[in-house]
Design a protein around this motif. Structure first.
Motif, PDB file in Angstrom:
ATOM      1  N   ASP A  33       0.781  -4.799   5.717  1.00 37.12           N
ATOM      2  CA  ASP A  33      -0.027  -4.818   6.947  1.00 37.12           C
ATOM      3  C   ASP A  33      -0.653  -6.185   7.223  1.00 37.12           C
ATOM      4  O   ASP A  33      -1.723  -6.272   7.817  1.00 37.12           O
TER       5      ASP A  33
ATOM      6  N   ASN B   2       8.368   3.588   6.039  1.00 39.51           N
ATOM      7  CA  ASN B   2       6.988   3.504   5.549  1.00 39.51           C
ATOM      8  C   ASN B   2       6.322   2.287   6.182  1.00 39.51           C
ATOM      9  O   ASN B   2       5.104   2.182   6.232  1.00 39.51           O
TER      10      ASN B   2
ATOM     11  N   THR C 128       3.258   7.202   1.937  1.00 45.46           N
ATOM     12  CA  THR C 128       3.318   7.505   3.373  1.00 45.46           C
ATOM     13  C   THR C 128       4.007   8.853   3.603  1.00 45.46           C
ATOM     14  O   THR C 128       4.096   9.311   4.730  1.00 45.46           O
TER      15      THR C 128
ATOM     16  N   THR D  53       5.051   0.689  -3.843  1.00 40.93           N
ATOM     17  CA  THR D  53       6.159   1.351  -3.174  1.00 40.93           C
ATOM     18  C   THR D  53       7.368   1.318  -4.117  1.00 40.93           C
ATOM     19  O   THR D  53       7.278   0.760  -5.217  1.00 40.93           O
TER      20      THR D  53
ATOM     21  N   VAL E 116      -3.790   0.243   1.895  1.00 35.83           N
ATOM     22  CA  VAL E 116      -3.704   1.671   2.239  1.00 35.83           C
ATOM     23  C   VAL E 116      -3.230   2.405   0.999  1.00 35.83           C
ATOM     24  O   VAL E 116      -2.391   1.895   0.266  1.00 35.83           O
TER      25      VAL E 116
ATOM     26  N   ARG F  86      -3.801   6.222   8.957  1.00 34.83           N
ATOM     27  CA  ARG F  86      -4.887   6.299   7.963  1.00 34.83           C
ATOM     28  C   ARG F  86      -5.807   5.086   8.068  1.00 34.83           C
ATOM     29  O   ARG F  86      -5.326   3.960   8.258  1.00 34.83           O
TER      30      ARG F  86
HETATM   31  P1  IMP Z   1       5.529   4.792  -0.145  1.00 37.75           P
HETATM   32  O1  IMP Z   1       6.129   3.467   0.166  1.00 37.75           O
HETATM   33  O2  IMP Z   1       5.470   5.706   1.051  1.00 37.75           O
HETATM   34  O3  IMP Z   1       6.151   5.463  -1.328  1.00 37.75           O
HETATM   35  O4  IMP Z   1       3.991   4.558  -0.554  1.00 37.75           O
HETATM   36  C1  IMP Z   1       3.628   3.868  -1.744  1.00 37.75           C
HETATM   37  C2  IMP Z   1       2.409   2.991  -1.519  1.00 37.75           C
HETATM   38  O5  IMP Z   1       2.739   1.911  -0.650  1.00 37.75           O
HETATM   39  C3  IMP Z   1       1.233   3.703  -0.860  1.00 37.75           C
HETATM   40  O6  IMP Z   1       0.025   3.177  -1.378  1.00 37.75           O
HETATM   41  C4  IMP Z   1       1.367   3.329   0.597  1.00 37.75           C
HETATM   42  O7  IMP Z   1       0.139   3.390   1.296  1.00 37.75           O
HETATM   43  C5  IMP Z   1       1.871   1.910   0.475  1.00 37.75           C
HETATM   44  N1  IMP Z   1       2.650   1.453   1.627  1.00 37.75           N
HETATM   45  C6  IMP Z   1       3.921   1.771   1.926  1.00 37.75           C
HETATM   46  N2  IMP Z   1       4.313   1.148   3.032  1.00 37.75           N
HETATM   47  C7  IMP Z   1       3.283   0.415   3.453  1.00 37.75           C
HETATM   48  C8  IMP Z   1       3.094  -0.498   4.542  1.00 37.75           C
HETATM   49  O8  IMP Z   1       3.974  -0.775   5.357  1.00 37.75           O
HETATM   50  N3  IMP Z   1       1.871  -1.087   4.612  1.00 37.75           N
HETATM   51  C9  IMP Z   1       0.894  -0.848   3.716  1.00 37.75           C
HETATM   52  N4  IMP Z   1       1.019  -0.030   2.684  1.00 37.75           N
HETATM   53  C10 IMP Z   1       2.212   0.603   2.548  1.00 37.75           C
END
Ligand code: IMP
Length: 438
Positions: free
Chosen positions: A13, A38, A128, A238, A272, A302
């Protein structure tokens, strides 16, 4: 040549979408190399706000090819919806390419992501819930389904059966979901295949050909260095590698194809989801900063956790990515503060001091920031277009950051608009700036 990588230098972000959009203008090809939906990139152009989750933001430039590389995991529903939305807005998509080798997010990946987080309870990662982790798990387990599989019904069905077999137990709570019906799933994915067929390509060859013919390729990263599965705050990360080196594996380019690596950081910090965040602020100033910066997730809505800029972590990101340039976004958000804190070290248990990013996760969970306080400024920065327009305190703030991490600041963001940027003197000498003749 050149090949330029854009990466997040914090927890995602950072405003990569806006920088990509700017750097994409003179590019021949923009290619995403990891992550999936995501990610969320917001771009404001001529008063219109665009949100992208999968398609590279360069798609708004008519002469730029935009590719989704093999390292990305694609939810075909999200991609086809994004295509429809852009078409409805009159955007030409003939420049879109999708890697035949990219892996697909399947309905069961979404279910497993939800179930995994629920199982962890208080220890949840805060994903996410877009199925990213389970899709990458299947890729590593060699049970993944790739874009090219959408073009062959028999293979698609066989692979879905093979992928679902080991998940039977975990998917039992969802057994009645119509999304898990084999026939319906195969049909739905074949339909996505028909819709996407015109965009499917050998994107690694396309990348090579573009570079080989002297073209300019922009490698677009998602998330940020501290969310990297190898180099981030594991397990609060991630499931891919958002660092610069993944631009090679995620597209098929070689390390020698990369000429510049641009790290994007906010003038402060956000995160996040769960995980350590040494410079996090919890008091009412946090709410003020969150509101001023509009710090709510593009993908999930969020509220983001907010904090002061962490120069120890930023220097770590500069090392891991071998950053050649630093873009500092949202400088305008800090207007109105008497003093601005910058984190220059960490204080751990028993007063231990850390000047470098600690490799041990437990340490990172315990530390708090050691701060320098720099003078703030009260001027609105939204109209500044050159370094000289900035108040001295803002220039000193940037110089402090750049000196600390030992990377030149090339570009600054002073507002959400596309034109609200400042190319620094160092920035004007970089390849993208020369190409765009800024
Ligand atoms: P996932 O990528 O959905 O598995 O999430 C894993 C972690 O990465 C979590 O803490 C999410 O909030 C963070 N995350 C995933 N994509 C983003 C993004 O584009 N911006 C900020 N945080 C992210």
């Amino acid at each position: 040549m050149p090949g330029i990588v854009i990466v997040g230098a914090q927890w995602g972000d950072e405003g990569k979408g806006k920088v990509t959009d700017l750097l994409a203008e003179p590019a021949d090809l923009v290619i995403r190399f990891q992550g999936g939906n995501n990610a969320g990139h917001t771009i404001v152009r001529e008063g219109v706000t665009w949100k992208f989750h999968l398609i590279p933001s360069g798609i708004l430039h008519t002469d730029t090819l935009c590719a989704i590389g093999n390292g990305v995991v694609i939810d075909p529903k999200v991609l086809t919806d994004e295509i429809d939305g852009l078409r409805a807005a009159g955007i030409d998509l003939s420049n879109l390419r999708v890697s035949a080798n990219a892996h697909l997010i399947m309905p069961y990946h979404l279910m497993l992501d939800h179930a995994g987080e629920a199982r962890l309870g208080k220890l949840e990662i805060g994903t996410t819930r877009r199925g990213i982790g389970p899709a990458y798990e299947d890729k590593a387990a060699r049970l993944g389904i790739r874009v090219q599989d959408l073009l062959d019904e028999k293979i698609l069905k066989k692979k879905i059966i093979a992928a679902m077999a080991p998940k039977e137990l975990a998917l039992r709570p969802f057994a009645k979901s119509p999304d898990l019906d084999l026939r319906a799933m195969t049909e739905a994915y074949l339909t996505y295949g028909h819709r996407l067929e015109q965009y499917i390509a050998d994107t690694s060859r396309l990348t090579w050909e573009t570079l080989d013919s002297g073209g300019y390729v922009l490698f677009e990263g998602a998330q940020g260095t501290l969310l990297d599965i190898d180099h981030g705050t594991y397990p609060f990360v991630t499931s891919s590698n958002p660092v610069a080196s993944a631009a090679c594996t995620g597209t098929g380019a070689g390390p020698k194809d990369i000429d510049e690596i641009w790290g994007i950081t906010k003038a402060y910090a956000t995160r996040v989801g769960a995980g350590p965040f040494p410079t996090e602020i919890h008091d009412e100033f946090a709410d003020r900063l969150r509101e001023a910066g509009g710090e709510y997730g593009t993908t999930t809505g969020r509220p983001r956790r907010v904090g002061w800029i962490d120069l120890v972590a930023l220097r770590y990101a500069a090392r891991i990515n071998t950053l050649t340039a630093l873009c500092v976004t949202k400088l305008d958000v800090l207007t109105g503060l008497d003093r601005i804190k910058v984190c220059v070290g960490y204080r751990g248990a028993e007063e231990a001091r850390f000047d470098e990013y600690p490799y041990h996760q437990t340490v990172l969970h315990q530390v708090t920031g050691i701060y320098e306080e720099l003078p703030g400024w009260s001027e609105d920065l939204g109209e500044c277009r050159s370094e000289e327009d900035l108040p001295q305190a803002a220039r000193d703030y940037l110089a402090y950051i750049s000196d600390f991490v030992n990377v030149p600041v090339t570009l600054l963001g002073v507002g959400p608009g596309r034109e609200q940027v400042i190319w620094t003197q160092a920035g004007r000498q970089t390849a993208p700036a020369q190409r765009a003749a800024v």
